[in-house]
Design a protein around this motif. Sequence first.
Motif, short mmCIF file in Angstrom:
data_model
loop_
_atom_site.label_atom_id
_atom_site.label_comp_id
_atom_site.label_asym_id
_atom_site.label_seq_id
_atom_site.Cartn_x
_atom_site.Cartn_y
_atom_site.Cartn_z
N GLU A 97 -4.69 3.71 3.77
CA GLU A 97 -6.16 2.81 3.64
C GLU A 97 -6.82 3.65 3.19
O GLU A 97 -7.59 3.78 2.10
N LYS A 129 0.46 -1.50 0.25
CA LYS A 129 0.03 -0.08 0.21
C LYS A 129 0.79 0.85 -0.09
O LYS A 129 0.03 2.63 -0.51
N ASN A 146 -2.40 2.00 10.08
CA ASN A 146 -2.75 1.59 9.22
C ASN A 146 -4.34 1.58 7.83
O ASN A 146 -4.42 1.85 6.79
N LYS A 147 -4.73 2.46 9.12
CA LYS A 147 -6.33 3.14 8.60
C LYS A 147 -6.10 3.90 7.49
O LYS A 147 -6.41 4.01 6.63
N ASP A 185 -5.10 -5.58 -0.63
CA ASP A 185 -5.26 -5.21 0.56
C ASP A 185 -6.47 -5.33 0.95
O ASP A 185 -7.61 -5.32 0.31
N SER A 186 -7.08 -6.12 1.88
CA SER A 186 -8.40 -6.61 2.33
C SER A 186 -9.31 -5.88 2.04
O SER A 186 -10.81 -6.14 1.45
N GLU A 187 -8.99 -4.41 2.83
CA GLU A 187 -10.22 -3.39 2.69
C GLU A 187 -10.28 -3.11 1.30
O GLU A 187 -11.92 -3.01 0.24
MG MG Z 1 -5.78 -3.73 4.80
#
Ligand code: MG
Length: 384
Positions: A218, A121, A214-215, A147-149
């Motif tokens: 993202e 990311k 991290n968020k 990235d899962s999101e």
């Molecule tokens: Mg993630």
Amino acid sequence: MKKITILGSTGSIGTNALKVIDAKREEFQVLGISGYSNFELLKEQIEKFNPKYICIGNEDKAEILKRMYPEKVIYFGDDGLKSMGALDEADIVLTAISGAVGIEATVEAIKKQKRVALANKETMVAAGEYINNLLKEYPKAEIIPVDSEHSALFQSMQGSGSKEVKTLIITASGGTFRGKTLDELKDVTVEQALKHPNWAMGKKITIDSSTLVNKGLEVIEAHMLFGVDYENIEVLVHPQSIIHSMVEFVDSSIIAQIGVPDMKLPIQYAFTYPNREASSELERLDLKRLKELTFDQVDSTVFKGVELAFYAGKVGKTMPCVFNSANEVAVELFLKGKIKFLQIYEIIEKAMKQHEPKEADNLEIIKKVDNETRKWVYDSYGRD
Ligand code: MG
Ligand code: NDP
């Protein structure tokens, strides 16, 4: 047969990707793998998957590999990584290196018009504008998020036009320290910060999860990947990590992607997209066993990672690069025991304050700002 290069095969995403491939040997072949310091694991992976191309961190180890595997092509270091990103025979390049060091290999893969399965990311945060311009220049290249999101957002948007998207709702587990006060976080240890409740990941991203940086990364990644304004990106704390993110559409319908928290699903989806495939590696979610799904706001008075990222993103230009580089060094210093947990925020904030943002439309400027920011943090906080 799809040929796949895995940059960062010895890491958490890399090893999961190899499990995905191992379960589907008739469909996927490992073309190349790269590790950095984990020589033993890299050797095991070579024995098991027989890749033609290999890259390792330093020259001495590369020489040993050359003697062991004279028939293979062995690269090393940053230039080696670039060569790995540029392999002509590859169909898919999975970028699973941690940090901005992954940018140049990603750039090479785009220039070769490959499918990039993007886990790294930091690339989209530090160099998103440049990467997006590059994608216009090389229209056959594509980025499929890992990235899962972002995989969840991407999956939720399938079949819809971008004009129909109203809000991207990114879910966050809340990290190890969810519910803690500033006072309680003052003296937390590295060991405590490395205990993530739901996901087993590399050290850097686990610390990023505990700070919610991290968020924040993202949020910027989502803006860069999907072209949605920051005003229309929301973060919600969802401690169960079952809903991986959601898209709200203009008609107020919300579509979510739901599943067990396991990176093998988004990795496989990035490999097989636009198709979905069964795999022995993918576990079913038993909805009957779910007691509750809850949502809450981020406590920004304690966890500043999201707020600082929105600031960096809205300023734009080279500011997201500074946000990322300052955080990378801050996390490294925290892991080495040189700074306290809450100083991670202080470092990001001060690094951004002293920076004069410039247009971020070429790689040279991004590299320069990245280096300058790292140096500034080391000089200010990294001395013994
Ligand atoms: Mg993630
Ligand atoms: P890890 O720390 O587990 O793995 C990092 C990989 O990169 C390893 O293979 C490591 O090699 C290699 N590496 C480290 N430094 C360098 C360097 N300087 N040059 C070349 N290679 C290097 O990280 P993760 O797998 O957790 O994360 C990888 C990326 O994916 C990150 O960008 C992260 O944000 C993202 N991501 C990860 C998720 C996860 O579940 N882990 C979820 C979503 C995104 P070695 O170990 O041999 O030293």
